[in-house]
Structures are given as C-alpha cells and as structure tokens.
Design a protein around this motif. Structure first.
Motif, PDB file in Angstrom:
ATOM      1  N   GLU A   6       0.831  -1.207   0.000  1.00  0.00           N
ATOM      2  CA  GLU A   6       0.000   0.000   0.000  1.00  0.00           C
ATOM      3  C   GLU A   6       0.867   1.260   0.000  1.00  0.00           C
ATOM      4  OE1 GLU A   6      -2.769   2.353   3.219  1.00  0.00           O
ATOM      5  OE2 GLU A   6      -2.871   0.167   3.239  1.00  0.00           O
ATOM      6  N   LEU A   7       1.881   1.293   0.858  1.00  0.00           N
ATOM      7  CA  LEU A   7       2.752   2.472   0.943  1.00  0.00           C
ATOM      8  C   LEU A   7       3.526   2.703  -0.349  1.00  0.00           C
ATOM      9  CD1 LEU A   7       4.153   2.107   4.571  1.00  0.00           C
ATOM     10  CD2 LEU A   7       2.522   3.796   3.737  1.00  0.00           C
ATOM     11  N   VAL A   8       4.037   1.643  -0.931  1.00  0.00           N
ATOM     12  CA  VAL A   8       4.784   1.782  -2.182  1.00  0.00           C
ATOM     13  C   VAL A   8       3.831   2.188  -3.308  1.00  0.00           C
ATOM     14  CG1 VAL A   8       6.134   0.536  -3.914  1.00  0.00           C
ATOM     15  CG2 VAL A   8       6.676   0.292  -1.511  1.00  0.00           C
ATOM     16  N   GLY A   9       2.624   1.646  -3.310  1.00  0.00           N
ATOM     17  CA  GLY A   9       1.620   2.047  -4.295  1.00  0.00           C
ATOM     18  C   GLY A   9       1.311   3.535  -4.197  1.00  0.00           C
ATOM     19  N   GLN A  10       1.227   4.051  -2.966  1.00  0.00           N
ATOM     20  CA  GLN A  10       0.998   5.483  -2.761  1.00  0.00           C
ATOM     21  C   GLN A  10       2.173   6.298  -3.300  1.00  0.00           C
ATOM     22  OE1 GLN A  10       0.285   5.904   1.453  1.00  0.00           O
ATOM     23  NE2 GLN A  10      -1.785   5.076   1.321  1.00  0.00           N
ATOM     24  N   LYS A  11       3.395   5.802  -3.062  1.00  0.00           N
ATOM     25  CA  LYS A  11       4.579   6.509  -3.573  1.00  0.00           C
ATOM     26  C   LYS A  11       4.555   6.582  -5.097  1.00  0.00           C
ATOM     27  CE  LYS A  11       7.793   5.544   0.166  1.00  0.00           C
ATOM     28  NZ  LYS A  11       9.204   5.589   0.454  1.00  0.00           N
ATOM     29  N   ALA A  31       4.315  10.222  -7.019  1.00  0.00           N
ATOM     30  CA  ALA A  31       5.374  10.602  -7.958  1.00  0.00           C
ATOM     31  C   ALA A  31       4.816  10.785  -9.360  1.00  0.00           C
ATOM     32  CB  ALA A  31       6.483   9.557  -7.959  1.00  0.00           C
ATOM     33  N   GLN A  32       3.891   9.927  -9.750  1.00  0.00           N
ATOM     34  CA  GLN A  32       3.281  10.026 -11.080  1.00  0.00           C
ATOM     35  C   GLN A  32       2.504  11.337 -11.213  1.00  0.00           C
ATOM     36  OE1 GLN A  32       0.370   6.941 -11.919  1.00  0.00           O
ATOM     37  NE2 GLN A  32       1.100   6.805 -14.027  1.00  0.00           N
ATOM     38  N   LYS A  33       1.749  11.686 -10.185  1.00  0.00           N
ATOM     39  CA  LYS A  33       0.963  12.925 -10.201  1.00  0.00           C
ATOM     40  C   LYS A  33       1.885  14.149 -10.236  1.00  0.00           C
ATOM     41  CE  LYS A  33      -2.497  15.512  -7.640  1.00  0.00           C
ATOM     42  NZ  LYS A  33      -3.147  15.710  -6.362  1.00  0.00           N
ATOM     43  N   ALA A  34       2.919  14.136  -9.414  1.00  0.00           N
ATOM     44  CA  ALA A  34       3.854  15.265  -9.372  1.00  0.00           C
ATOM     45  C   ALA A  34       4.583  15.415 -10.702  1.00  0.00           C
ATOM     46  CB  ALA A  34       4.851  15.068  -8.230  1.00  0.00           C
ATOM     47  N   MET A  35       4.934  14.303 -11.324  1.00  0.00           N
ATOM     48  CA  MET A  35       5.612  14.322 -12.620  1.00  0.00           C
ATOM     49  C   MET A  35       4.696  14.959 -13.672  1.00  0.00           C
ATOM     50  SD  MET A  35       7.344  11.022 -14.496  1.00  0.00           S
ATOM     51  CE  MET A  35       5.808  10.180 -14.783  1.00  0.00           C
ATOM     52  N   HIS A  41      10.858  14.013 -10.407  1.00  0.00           N
ATOM     53  CA  HIS A  41       9.690  13.192 -10.083  1.00  0.00           C
ATOM     54  C   HIS A  41       9.664  11.913 -10.921  1.00  0.00           C
ATOM     55  CE1 HIS A  41       8.096  16.038  -7.282  1.00  0.00           C
ATOM     56  NE2 HIS A  41       8.035  16.997  -8.190  1.00  0.00           N
ATOM     57  N   ALA A  42      10.169  11.982 -12.146  1.00  0.00           N
ATOM     58  CA  ALA A  42      10.251  10.784 -12.981  1.00  0.00           C
ATOM     59  C   ALA A  42      11.198   9.763 -12.353  1.00  0.00           C
ATOM     60  CB  ALA A  42      10.710  11.147 -14.391  1.00  0.00           C
ATOM     61  N   LYS A  43      12.293  10.246 -11.771  1.00  0.00           N
ATOM     62  CA  LYS A  43      13.241   9.353 -11.097  1.00  0.00           C
ATOM     63  C   LYS A  43      12.580   8.711  -9.871  1.00  0.00           C
ATOM     64  CE  LYS A  43      17.775   9.137  -9.010  1.00  0.00           C
ATOM     65  NZ  LYS A  43      18.873   9.824  -8.414  1.00  0.00           N
ATOM     66  N   LEU A  85       8.352   2.362  -8.633  1.00  0.00           N
ATOM     67  CA  LEU A  85       7.926   1.203  -9.429  1.00  0.00           C
ATOM     68  C   LEU A  85       8.850   0.013  -9.199  1.00  0.00           C
ATOM     69  CD1 LEU A  85       6.847   2.490 -12.968  1.00  0.00           C
ATOM     70  CD2 LEU A  85       5.424   1.416 -11.223  1.00  0.00           C
ATOM     71  N   HIS A  86      10.146   0.290  -9.105  1.00  0.00           N
ATOM     72  CA  HIS A  86      11.125  -0.769  -8.855  1.00  0.00           C
ATOM     73  C   HIS A  86      10.860  -1.422  -7.494  1.00  0.00           C
ATOM     74  CE1 HIS A  86      14.853  -2.980  -9.023  1.00  0.00           C
ATOM     75  NE2 HIS A  86      15.223  -2.461  -7.872  1.00  0.00           N
ATOM     76  N   LEU A  87      10.606  -0.608  -6.464  1.00  0.00           N
ATOM     77  CA  LEU A  87      10.296  -1.150  -5.138  1.00  0.00           C
ATOM     78  C   LEU A  87       9.031  -2.003  -5.177  1.00  0.00           C
ATOM     79  CD1 LEU A  87      11.056   1.914  -2.824  1.00  0.00           C
ATOM     80  CD2 LEU A  87      12.458  -0.134  -3.173  1.00  0.00           C
TER      81      LEU A  87
END
Length: 144
Positions: A13-18, A22-26, A59-61, A67-69
């Motif tokens: 859940e936490l990684v999904g939120q991250k 990040a996607q929204k900020a990008m 933000h892309a980074k 996504l990797h996590l």
C-alpha cells in the motif's frame, strides 16, 4: 489474517501510494512546463520552463524508483515457510521485529512496531540466511 501478511500488504500500500504521488507530481511538473507562456522578459520563459523540466525529471526518477520497489515487493513469496531468514521473512529478535523486504522504516501494525528492512542493510546482511536462535553482532551489540 497473519501479522506477516498485514505487514506485507501495508508495504504494498505504501509503495503504491509513492508510485501515485510521484506520477501525479511528474504530470503536474510537465503540465507546468508546457503551459509556460513566452514573456517579454526574455530568458524568464526559458528559465521557468527549464526549472519545470528539472522538477519533472526529479519526479520521474522517484516514480521509477517507486515502481522498482513495487516490483521487488510483488516478487516476494511470504507464504513459503523457511528455516532460514530470507527476503519475505518476519524476524523476531531481542531488539524488535523486522520484515526483510525493502527499506521502508518503521511501521506500526496492530500496535506493534515492525521495522521494514532491506537485505542489503547492515542488519539485513547480518541476519540473512541465519537460523532461529543464532546471534549476530551489530555495532558491538549482540542480537538474538
């Protein structure tokens, strides 16, 4: 539901939120760069656009790392019992409980603090492949 499964699901859940953050900020940074209007101030337009692009790249980074996590977590099998500590193990020690997966820090699950650590962390490296009852030393402190 087991505590181990609850910990695992909270990590997902936490990684999904991250990923979503990040996607929204990008996207917002890209939209900002695209909407910059040419001004009469000359280089001001180019500077604002460049700053927005730098922010978008940052933000892309973060998005790529999140996504990797997520991929690492999704590859963990937590239902398979093991006699040795491995990725996906919930480890009870003399200094606390640890879930071996990715580095997320401390989570509180059902009133218990559980540290989410990576197998490449100093403590993770020491605990990996150890059997129950074995002791390791970290910073001069013995941990069972």
């Amino acid at each position: 539901m087991s505590i181990k499964l609850k910990v695992y699901e909270k990590c997902l859940e936490l990684v999904g939120q991250k990923v979503l953050i990040a996607q929204k900020a990008m996207k917002e940074a890209q939209d900002s760069a695209n909407s910059e209007e040419k001004s009469t101030a000359g280089d001001k337009y180019d500077t604002a656009r460049a700053m927005s692009q730098i922010e978008r790249d940052m933000h892309a980074k973060q998005f790529t790392e999140a996504l990797h996590l997520k991929q690492i977590l999704e590859g963990i099998t937590i239902s398979k019992p093991s006699k040795k500590i491995q990725v996906g193990s919930l480890v009870l020690t003399s200094i606390g409980k640890f879930f071996m997966s990715i580095a997320l820090g401390k989570l509180n699950i059902e009133g218990e603090d559980i540290f989410i650590i990576s197998p490449i962390s100093p403590l993770g490296q020491l605990m990996l492949d150890k059997k129950a009852g074995k002791k390791v030393k970290l910073n001069g402190k013995e941990i069972e």
